[in-house]
Design a protein around this motif. Sequence first.
Motif, PDB file in Angstrom:
ATOM      1  N   ASN A  92      43.163   9.308 -25.164  1.00 50.94           N
ATOM      2  CA  ASN A  92      42.550  10.505 -25.754  1.00 50.94           C
ATOM      3  C   ASN A  92      43.202  11.775 -25.206  1.00 50.94           C
ATOM      4  OD1 ASN A  92      40.803   9.024 -27.344  1.00 50.94           O
ATOM      5  ND2 ASN A  92      39.128   9.108 -25.864  1.00 50.94           N
ATOM      6  N   GLN A  93      43.481  11.788 -23.912  1.00 48.22           N
ATOM      7  CA  GLN A  93      44.157  12.942 -23.313  1.00 48.22           C
ATOM      8  C   GLN A  93      45.561  13.083 -23.892  1.00 48.22           C
ATOM      9  OE1 GLN A  93      43.812  11.974 -19.152  1.00 48.22           O
ATOM     10  NE2 GLN A  93      41.846  13.035 -18.934  1.00 48.22           N
ATOM     11  N   LEU A  94      46.263  12.001 -24.070  1.00 46.64           N
ATOM     12  CA  LEU A  94      47.599  12.029 -24.655  1.00 46.64           C
ATOM     13  C   LEU A  94      47.536  12.541 -26.092  1.00 46.64           C
ATOM     14  CD1 LEU A  94      50.620  11.447 -24.487  1.00 46.64           C
ATOM     15  CD2 LEU A  94      50.117   9.075 -25.120  1.00 46.64           C
ATOM     16  N   ALA A  99      48.667  16.754 -29.975  1.00 44.12           N
ATOM     17  CA  ALA A  99      48.147  17.654 -31.003  1.00 44.12           C
ATOM     18  C   ALA A  99      48.451  19.104 -30.642  1.00 44.12           C
ATOM     19  CB  ALA A  99      46.643  17.448 -31.175  1.00 44.12           C
ATOM     20  N   THR A 100      48.320  19.449 -29.374  1.00 41.14           N
ATOM     21  CA  THR A 100      48.626  20.805 -28.912  1.00 41.14           C
ATOM     22  C   THR A 100      50.104  21.117 -29.106  1.00 41.14           C
ATOM     23  OG1 THR A 100      46.836  20.708 -27.278  1.00 41.14           O
ATOM     24  CG2 THR A 100      48.559  22.362 -26.913  1.00 41.14           C
ATOM     25  N   LEU A 101      50.970  20.173 -28.729  1.00 44.60           N
ATOM     26  CA  LEU A 101      52.410  20.364 -28.894  1.00 44.60           C
ATOM     27  C   LEU A 101      52.779  20.508 -30.372  1.00 44.60           C
ATOM     28  CD1 LEU A 101      53.830  17.833 -26.276  1.00 44.60           C
ATOM     29  CD2 LEU A 101      53.821  20.328 -26.110  1.00 44.60           C
ATOM     30  N   LYS A 102      52.168  19.713 -31.215  1.00 46.50           N
ATOM     31  CA  LYS A 102      52.433  19.784 -32.638  1.00 46.50           C
ATOM     32  C   LYS A 102      51.998  21.132 -33.202  1.00 46.50           C
ATOM     33  CE  LYS A 102      51.662  17.308 -36.962  1.00 46.50           C
ATOM     34  NZ  LYS A 102      51.021  16.157 -37.590  1.00 46.50           N
ATOM     35  N   GLN A 103      50.825  21.579 -32.741  1.00 43.68           N
ATOM     36  CA  GLN A 103      50.322  22.877 -33.199  1.00 43.68           C
ATOM     37  C   GLN A 103      51.240  24.011 -32.742  1.00 43.68           C
ATOM     38  OE1 GLN A 103      47.731  23.353 -35.309  1.00 43.68           O
ATOM     39  NE2 GLN A 103      48.417  25.470 -35.348  1.00 43.68           N
ATOM     40  N   GLN A 104      51.704  23.949 -31.503  1.00 45.88           N
ATOM     41  CA  GLN A 104      52.617  24.969 -30.984  1.00 45.88           C
ATOM     42  C   GLN A 104      53.918  24.959 -31.776  1.00 45.88           C
ATOM     43  OE1 GLN A 104      52.996  23.975 -26.821  1.00 45.88           O
ATOM     44  NE2 GLN A 104      51.100  25.050 -26.262  1.00 45.88           N
TER      45      GLN A 104
END
Length: 108
Positions: A92-94, A99-104
Amino acid sequence: MRRDIFQAIADPTRRSIIALIALQAMTPNAIAENFNTTRQAVSKHLRVLTECELVKQEQQGREIYYSLEVEKMKEVDQWLNQFRKIWETSFNQLDNVLATLKQQKNDN
């Protein structure tokens, strides 16, 4: 001699025997037909599994049938469950990091 369940399932042949008899009860000869080993070697594996109470024997006429002792397998499942929780948290943390990296990446 009382054996440990985890010692019993550490052997790949015994794990294969467990998988076979999980589907249906089988005689030692029927089990041995699935392995490239002697009937005596399979009997030794069955003895270890029986001593650990992972399999049970049932006499039917002249034949002995071995079947899985499902309740005893739950002990293994309970032990593994603690690790499942750790793995799920890590996954879940991964997922959150990805998701954060993709959004950035999409924001740039």
